[in-house]
Scaffold this active site. Sequence first.
Site, PDB file in Angstrom:
ATOM      1  CD  GLN A  80     -15.873 -16.112 -24.924  1.00 12.28           C
ATOM      2  OE1 GLN A  80     -14.950 -16.445 -24.106  1.00 12.28           O
ATOM      3  NE2 GLN A  80     -16.724 -17.169 -25.268  1.00 12.28           N
ATOM      4  CG  PHE A  81     -19.225  -9.811 -28.236  1.00  8.08           C
ATOM      5  CD1 PHE A  81     -20.476 -10.124 -28.913  1.00  8.08           C
ATOM      6  CD2 PHE A  81     -18.128 -10.244 -29.189  1.00  8.08           C
ATOM      7  CE1 PHE A  81     -20.678 -10.660 -29.967  1.00  8.08           C
ATOM      8  CE2 PHE A  81     -18.433 -10.736 -30.346  1.00  8.08           C
ATOM      9  CZ  PHE A  81     -19.552 -10.980 -30.713  1.00  8.08           C
ATOM     10  CB  THR A  82     -20.069 -15.015 -27.572  1.00  6.74           C
ATOM     11  OG1 THR A  82     -18.968 -15.467 -26.823  1.00  6.74           O
ATOM     12  CG2 THR A  82     -19.630 -14.394 -28.960  1.00  6.74           C
TER      13      THR A  82
END
Length: 157
Positions: A80-82
């Site tokens: 989850q790069f966010t």
Amino acid sequence: MRVVIQRVKSSQVTVNGKIVGQIGRGLNLLVAIATTDTENELDWMCRKCLELRLFPADGQSDRPEKSIQDIDGELLVISQFTLYGDCRKGRRPSFSDSAPPQVAQHLYEKFVEKLRQSGLRVETGVFGAMMEVSIQNDGPVTLLLEREASGSIMDNG
């Protein structure tokens, strides 16, 4: 590197309507890799995720006494790069601190590999895919772990 740890009764991840990862009692890990991360951060983060005492010793107490290893729990690991979204300016998050996909995927896969070496059941999502995550939280217990590449520790230990 950032990891959001959630204690769950169950969790599953779906891609294009198909369940690609599913666990029972254990931990849901949302994992983000920073532009500055290297393999050095993985060992610390892996050890922390496996050894944190987040589960009660018995049904009587809510006090966390046991780790995921102690209860022979399961892990669902989702990229989850966010988690590196910076919302301080403007109305659209900046993800400039997130590692490029090819770098992040390599480190994410190494992290999953290290978790699997524990002998626990480890399921994953699909790196880079649009995923639907269903979580039945237990507690809820949700923690943010962060390990900066410089070696400074953001979670005090």
